[in-house]
Design a protein around this motif. Structure first.
Motif, PDB file in Angstrom:
ATOM      1  N   UNK A  25       0.811  -1.209   0.000  1.00 21.06           N
ATOM      2  CA  UNK A  25       0.000   0.000   0.000  1.00 21.06           C
ATOM      3  C   UNK A  25       0.847   1.262   0.000  1.00 21.06           C
ATOM      4  N   UNK A  26       2.064   1.141  -0.497  1.00 21.08           N
ATOM      5  CA  UNK A  26       3.029   2.246  -0.543  1.00 21.08           C
ATOM      6  C   UNK A  26       3.269   2.833   0.845  1.00 21.08           C
ATOM      7  N   UNK A  27       3.353   1.911   1.833  1.00 22.04           N
ATOM      8  CA  UNK A  27       3.656   2.281   3.216  1.00 22.04           C
ATOM      9  C   UNK A  27       4.835   1.462   3.705  1.00 22.04           C
ATOM     10  N   UNK A  28       5.624   2.046   4.583  1.00 17.33           N
ATOM     11  CA  UNK A  28       6.758   1.363   5.186  1.00 17.33           C
ATOM     12  C   UNK A  28       6.263   0.268   6.123  1.00 17.33           C
ATOM     13  N   UNK A  33       4.791   4.762   7.647  1.00 19.15           N
ATOM     14  CA  UNK A  33       4.696   6.047   6.955  1.00 19.15           C
ATOM     15  C   UNK A  33       4.433   5.837   5.471  1.00 19.15           C
ATOM     16  N   UNK A  34       3.607   6.700   4.916  1.00 20.14           N
ATOM     17  CA  UNK A  34       3.358   6.675   3.476  1.00 20.14           C
ATOM     18  C   UNK A  34       4.618   7.054   2.712  1.00 20.14           C
ATOM     19  N   UNK A  40      11.711  12.436   3.369  1.00 25.75           N
ATOM     20  CA  UNK A  40      12.709  11.388   3.569  1.00 25.75           C
ATOM     21  C   UNK A  40      12.112  10.005   3.719  1.00 25.75           C
ATOM     22  N   UNK A  41      10.854   9.867   3.381  1.00 27.24           N
ATOM     23  CA  UNK A  41      10.176   8.575   3.488  1.00 27.24           C
ATOM     24  C   UNK A  41       9.951   7.954   2.108  1.00 27.24           C
ATOM     25  N   UNK A  42      10.977   8.001   1.293  1.00 28.31           N
ATOM     26  CA  UNK A  42      10.915   7.356  -0.017  1.00 28.31           C
ATOM     27  C   UNK A  42      10.873   5.852   0.199  1.00 28.31           C
ATOM     28  N   UNK A  43       9.868   5.191  -0.336  1.00 28.29           N
ATOM     29  CA  UNK A  43       9.731   3.758  -0.128  1.00 28.29           C
ATOM     30  C   UNK A  43      10.758   2.998  -0.968  1.00 28.29           C
TER      31      UNK A  43
END
Length: 128
Positions: A25-28, A33-34, A40-43
């Motif tokens: 779901x494009x979450x960590x 975090x999305x 800085x939360x690039x998956x």
């Protein structure tokens, strides 16, 4: 201990990585975090055993860049664990233990047997 990659990425790595991120779901998986490159939360997709050729589901953790950098040197699948595994990590390490012990390592089987696989894996590692 310096860990180095053991293999090479498969030719369809971009498609595999996109599928892992989509399934999450494009979450960590660690912090929840999305995907948000501006913060800085690039998956990313982390190979937990540091072997890019191993694309088993349990080896591919969808992690934001922050979490990826925090755990990359700390999570060593083949190391014996003395503390309980984090909730996000339990299915992945259970899949590793299933594969290590020659058991089915598909997601359905692993998720149905997480506790026993972790217990089995710890016993296996103690013998090494």
């Amino acid at each position: 201990m310096i860990r180095r990659s053991k293999g090479t990425y498969p030719p369809n790595w971009k498609e595999i990585a996109a599928a892992v991120k989509e399934a999450a779901g494009w979450k960590c998986a660690r912090c929840g975090h999305d995907h948000d490159p501006a913060t800085g939360h690039t998956l990313t997709v982390h190979h937990l055993d540091i072997d890019p050729s191993n694309c088993a589901w349990w080896n591919l953790a969808p992690l934001c860049q922050r979490c990826h950098l925090q755990i990359q040197a700390k999570v060593v699948l083949e190391r014996q664990w003395f503390l309980p595994h984090s909730e996000w990590f339990r299915p992945y390490v259970a899949g590793y233990y299933a594969a290590l012990n020659g058991l089915p390592d598909d997601r359905e089987y692993v998720l149905a047997h997480v506790d026993e696989l972790i217990a089995m894996g710890q016993g296996y590692l103690e013998e090494l």
